[in-house]
Scaffold this active site. Structure first.
Site, PDB file in Angstrom:
ATOM      1  N   ASP A 166      53.495 -22.143   2.854  1.00 48.69           N
ATOM      2  CA  ASP A 166      53.880 -21.551   1.570  1.00 48.69           C
ATOM      3  C   ASP A 166      55.041 -20.647   1.954  1.00 48.69           C
ATOM      4  O   ASP A 166      54.834 -19.587   2.561  1.00 48.69           O
ATOM      5  CB  ASP A 166      52.725 -20.733   0.980  1.00 48.69           C
ATOM      6  CG  ASP A 166      53.112 -20.155  -0.365  1.00 48.69           C
ATOM      7  OD1 ASP A 166      54.270 -19.728  -0.523  1.00 48.69           O
ATOM      8  OD2 ASP A 166      52.268 -20.134  -1.271  1.00 48.69           O
ATOM      9  N   HIS A 167      56.269 -21.065   1.651  1.00 51.66           N
ATOM     10  CA  HIS A 167      57.402 -20.358   2.255  1.00 51.66           C
ATOM     11  C   HIS A 167      57.498 -18.900   1.796  1.00 51.66           C
ATOM     12  O   HIS A 167      58.142 -18.087   2.434  1.00 51.66           O
ATOM     13  CB  HIS A 167      58.720 -21.114   2.043  1.00 51.66           C
ATOM     14  CG  HIS A 167      59.315 -20.967   0.680  1.00 51.66           C
ATOM     15  ND1 HIS A 167      58.890 -21.683  -0.401  1.00 51.66           N
ATOM     16  CD2 HIS A 167      60.306 -20.170   0.213  1.00 51.66           C
ATOM     17  CE1 HIS A 167      59.596 -21.341  -1.470  1.00 51.66           C
ATOM     18  NE2 HIS A 167      60.473 -20.407  -1.120  1.00 51.66           N
TER      19      HIS A 167
ATOM     20  N   HIS B  84      52.725 -19.825  -4.530  1.00 49.89           N
ATOM     21  CA  HIS B  84      53.463 -18.597  -4.213  1.00 49.89           C
ATOM     22  C   HIS B  84      52.887 -17.369  -4.918  1.00 49.89           C
ATOM     23  O   HIS B  84      52.655 -16.334  -4.303  1.00 49.89           O
ATOM     24  CB  HIS B  84      54.933 -18.727  -4.621  1.00 49.89           C
ATOM     25  CG  HIS B  84      55.605 -19.966  -4.097  1.00 49.89           C
ATOM     26  ND1 HIS B  84      55.352 -20.468  -2.845  1.00 49.89           N
ATOM     27  CD2 HIS B  84      56.526 -20.796  -4.650  1.00 49.89           C
ATOM     28  CE1 HIS B  84      56.101 -21.554  -2.659  1.00 49.89           C
ATOM     29  NE2 HIS B  84      56.818 -21.774  -3.733  1.00 49.89           N
TER      30      HIS B  84
HETATM   31  C1  BG6 Z   1      59.758 -23.845  -4.478  1.00 53.20           C
HETATM   32  C2  BG6 Z   1      59.714 -24.497  -5.835  1.00 53.20           C
HETATM   33  O1  BG6 Z   1      58.490 -23.884  -3.871  1.00 53.20           O
HETATM   34  O2  BG6 Z   1      60.154 -22.492  -4.617  1.00 53.20           O
HETATM   35  C3  BG6 Z   1      61.057 -24.388  -6.523  1.00 53.20           C
HETATM   36  O3  BG6 Z   1      59.356 -25.861  -5.688  1.00 53.20           O
HETATM   37  C4  BG6 Z   1      61.514 -22.957  -6.565  1.00 53.20           C
HETATM   38  O4  BG6 Z   1      61.000 -24.902  -7.844  1.00 53.20           O
HETATM   39  C5  BG6 Z   1      61.448 -22.339  -5.177  1.00 53.20           C
HETATM   40  O5  BG6 Z   1      62.849 -22.930  -7.045  1.00 53.20           O
HETATM   41  C6  BG6 Z   1      61.745 -20.862  -5.250  1.00 53.20           C
HETATM   42  O6  BG6 Z   1      61.864 -20.371  -3.949  1.00 53.20           O
HETATM   43  P1  BG6 Z   1      62.702 -19.062  -3.674  1.00 53.20           P
HETATM   44  O7  BG6 Z   1      62.496 -18.805  -2.224  1.00 53.20           O
HETATM   45  O8  BG6 Z   1      64.117 -19.348  -4.065  1.00 53.20           O
HETATM   46  O9  BG6 Z   1      62.084 -18.017  -4.551  1.00 53.20           O
END
Ligand code: BG6
Length: 489
Positions: free
Chosen positions: A178-179, A241
């Site tokens: 989960d980045h 997230h």
């Molecule tokens: C991803 C989603 O997991 O997270 C995308 O699939 C989203 O739709 C992205 O834009 C958002 O990541 P960050 O790091 O830009 O907030």
């Protein structure tokens, strides 16, 4: 005996490899953080030579690496990259890959990280074939498998995937990404709460009125419409997230900083969240779709996919009983930021004379996850040269000011390094994913039923549907956009 580490990327011709994975590995290389004798092998079905693959990766690095570098630095890094054309659903191809890997590894202790950057429907087959080709056996070095999101599309599919994974791998070999957990500002929530003695004493229902978590994006679904239409904001952003952010805010202090201590505590939070049952969705959720969504290529003309959602959750435990946790996320919003705002209770007694009907604005603490990373504390101050007029002022911390503009690495840099080190703290454990789906499933079921709240259309570049404002106004609250006014870096 010497040791090698091979990073095997499945789905190497895809976007993620070029935009995130290889640039992050290159940044780790520049910082001399890759293990000695590392290699990177990209696998996908496209027929590419090593040099063609390297050229594609270089284009990604040029655009997405955080740092400046010399041609020599790139070319020495490029030497450790190679490419293998093959189909991971074909056992013979996997066996051929294993043979190629063995030939490179020679007699050394050979560690391998397999990164599945592939279509989610292929996860099960990929893991099964890694097992069938005997590629996960740890007798001669570790074997770790990284799995991207989405992990399942509901509870049942997530459970099924976990079962399939555990048939082949021990949980300690699995790294579910989960980045958001790789973001510095998210990791800092633990430090902020538990390395300072100032905040924790007020971090509970006695002092906190409510919590708001927002992930607003200005982009619309663009070229991802085909993928997005079957998914929507709840599966794309909230199930993973935002539920993780909620867990980080609400978690009890773990006894130690090891992977399972924190993950056990997060699981307790997820278990304590009161489910929103299908018949309650109109009361506790709002959903919306930006007006031009259905015109996007790949979207069903009558699609009901939500591109915006807002939820009100409660965490039923001693610390949080009665405190609403509002979650909100949307595409095509007026501003891009992710934030957590903790709104404190009003002072119990006001001795100052206020204009009729006025109230003192509550203190609030906002953690700006991105893009202008920092923390803001808003409190009341006396307006100078007045009898006792007051106004909210801000005390702020910005990463850029304290640590420099380039101090924050990409989330993937940290996450890939942790996989190489064998630290799973920032990865989602199988039980947490299932618990999160268990909370999301009844909401999505409710949205399919007669009890569903209106799918309200909203203009692009707005704050989403007014139903979201009504949801929060029910408790006399309003959405805070506290990270909005800060400069985008
Ligand atoms: C991803 C989603 O997991 O997270 C995308 O699939 C989203 O739709 C992205 O834009 C958002 O990541 P960050 O790091 O830009 O907030």
């Amino acid at each position: 005996m010497s040791e090698t580490t091979t990073i095997v990327i499945f789905g190497a011709s895809g976007d993620l490899t070029q935009r995130k994975l290889v640039p992050a590995l290159f940044d780790l290389y520049l910082k001399k953080r890759l293990p000695q004798n590392s290699r990177i092998i990209g696998i996908s079905r496209s027929q590419l030579s090593d040099d063609e693959f390297r050229a594609r990766m270089e284009a990604g690095v040029r655009e997405f690496s955080k740092y400046t570098y010399t041609d020599t630095q790139w070319s020495t890094f490029a030497e450790i990259i190679s490419y293998f054309a093959g189909n991971l659903t074909d056992l013979a191809d996997m066996q051929a890959l294993d043979a190629a890997l063995r030939a490179m590894e020679g007699e050394a202790v050979a560690n391998r990280m397999y990164h599945l950057s592939i279509a989610p429907k292929l996860y099960e087959a990929a893991v099964a074939n890694l097992g069938a080709a005997n590629m996960v056996d740890e007798t001669n070095g570790w074997r770790r498998v990284v799995i991207e999101k989405p992990f399942g599309h509901d509870l049942q599919s997530a459970q099924q995937l976990n079962v399939a994974i555990h048939e082949v791998l021990a949980e300690s070999q699995v790294y579910r990404i989960d980045h958001y957990l790789g973001k510095e500002t998210v990791q800092n929530i633990m430090i902020f709460r538990f390395a300072n003695s100032f905040f924790e004493p007020v971090w509970n229902r006695n002092y906190i009125d409510h919590v708001q978590i927002t992930a607003a994006e200005t982009v619309d679904v663009g070229h991802r419409a085909g993928f997005y239409d079957g998914v929507g904001v709840v599966r794309d952003m909230i199930q993973n997230h935002m539920m993780q952010l909620l867990a980080m805010v609400a978690v009890e202090p773990p006894a130690s900083f090891d992977a399972d201590a924190l993950r056990n505590e997060k699981v307790k939070v997820l278990k304590a969240i009161r489910p929103i049952l299908p018949h309650e969705v109109a009361k506790h959720t709002a959903r919306g779709q930006y007006r031009s969504y259905r015109d996007a290529p790949g979207v069903e003309p009558r699609s009901n996919t939500a591109t915006f959602a807002a939820f009100r959750f409660y965490v039923d435990n001693w610390r949080w009983q009665g405190v609403p946790f509002y979650l909100r996320s949307g595409k095509a919003m007026a501003s891009k930021f992710t934030s957590i705002t903790i709104v404190f209770k009003e002072p119990p007694h006001v001795m100052f004379e206020l204009p009729k009907g006025a109230k003192i604005e509550s203190n609030s603490l906002t953690i700006c996850i991105q893009p202008d990373e920092g923390i803001h504390f808003s409190f009341q101050a006396k307006v100078p040269d007045t009898a006792a007029d007051m106004r909210a002022v801000d005390m702020t911390f910005h990463y850029a000011d304290s640590f420099g503009r380039t101090a924050i690495p990409e989330a993937y840099e940290r996450l890939l390094l942790d996989v190489l080190k064998g630290d799973a703290s920032l990865f989602t454990r199988g039980d947490a994913i299932e618990l999160s789906w268990k909370l999301i499933d009844p909401i999505l079921q409710g949205w399919e039923s007669d009890a569903a709240p209106l799918l309200a259309f909203y203009e692009s570049n707005s704050w989403g549907p007014s139903t979201a404002d009504l949801l929060i106004a029910e408790n006399n609250h309003r959405w805070a956009n506290a990270c909005e006014n800060h400069v985008e870096l």
